[in-house]
Design a protein around this motif. Structure first.
Motif, PDB file in Angstrom:
ATOM      1  N   UNK A 130       0.860  -1.139  -0.133  1.00  0.00           N
ATOM      2  CA  UNK A 130      -0.158   0.010   0.158  1.00  0.00           C
ATOM      3  C   UNK A 130       0.788   1.169  -0.076  1.00  0.00           C
ATOM      4  N   UNK A 131       1.876   1.022   0.719  1.00  0.00           N
ATOM      5  CA  UNK A 131       2.970   2.513   0.912  1.00  0.00           C
ATOM      6  C   UNK A 131       3.537   2.615  -0.402  1.00  0.00           C
ATOM      7  N   UNK A 132       3.880   1.619  -1.231  1.00  0.00           N
ATOM      8  CA  UNK A 132       4.416   1.629  -2.572  1.00  0.00           C
ATOM      9  C   UNK A 132       3.376   2.187  -3.367  1.00  0.00           C
ATOM     10  N   UNK A 133       2.261   1.692  -3.450  1.00  0.00           N
ATOM     11  CA  UNK A 133       1.019   2.285  -4.386  1.00  0.00           C
ATOM     12  C   UNK A 133       0.869   3.634  -4.331  1.00  0.00           C
ATOM     13  N   UNK A 134       0.918   4.168  -2.930  1.00  0.00           N
ATOM     14  CA  UNK A 134       0.575   5.625  -2.768  1.00  0.00           C
ATOM     15  C   UNK A 134       1.764   6.376  -3.358  1.00  0.00           C
ATOM     16  N   UNK A 135       3.007   5.823  -3.139  1.00  0.00           N
ATOM     17  CA  UNK A 135       4.212   6.610  -3.752  1.00  0.00           C
ATOM     18  C   UNK A 135       4.005   6.403  -5.324  1.00  0.00           C
TER      19      UNK A 135
END
Length: 156
Positions: A130-135
């Motif tokens: 999810x953090x990578x998706x947001x980035x």
């Protein structure tokens, strides 16, 4: 405009980046992804990447991993690399300066110079994906606007 997203195995970061960018750019744009290694060639993205994308209304389940090829350097206008190791590997495969000028670090191209690398979520959990998706989502918005603006300026 033809855009290639590149990570190591082409099962986590670059498939997410491909899916996100495809959802944002005009249909006339071509977006693809590849990896610098062929270890996962022919495999679908990691189940956690598929789930994370699906949670945001993006279907990446039909993508298949492939390694970057020599032809990609001629085919694509922009090649975005997810981390420095991938960038250096891709740069080393380019045949000439024209090809090298197409290659950049994804987050640097998106103006994020303090975090030049998109972290690899492979060894993490859904939270990491999810953090990578947001980035990637934020970066894709910025890059999309840059590309569309440059295309518009060339037409005028």
């Amino acid at each position: 405009m033809k855009i290639l997203m590149v990570c190591l195995g082409n099962i986590c970061r670059s498939p997410l980046a491909e899916g996100i960018m495809k959802a944002k750019v005009p249909e006339s744009y071509i977006v693809d992804s590849a990896g610098t290694i062929s270890m996962h060639e022919g495999e679908h993205p990691d189940k956690r990447a598929i789930k994370t994308a699906a949670n945001h209304g993006i279907d990446i389940s039909k993508q298949k991993s492939r390694p970057i090829t020599k032809a990609d350097f001629d085919t694509f206008d922009k090649i975005y690399c997810m981390d420095i190791d991938v960038y250096e590997d891709v740069i080393s495969k380019a045949s000439n300066e024209e090809q090298r000028l197409k290659i950049s670090l994804f987050l640097e191209a998106a103006g994020n110079h303090k975090n030049a690398e998109v972290p690899d979520p492979y060894w993490g959990d859904l939270k990491d994906f999810e953090e990578v998706f947001q980035l990637l989502d934020t970066g894709c918005n910025i890059i999309k606007n840059q590309l569309i603006s440059a295309t518009t300026q060339r037409k005028n």
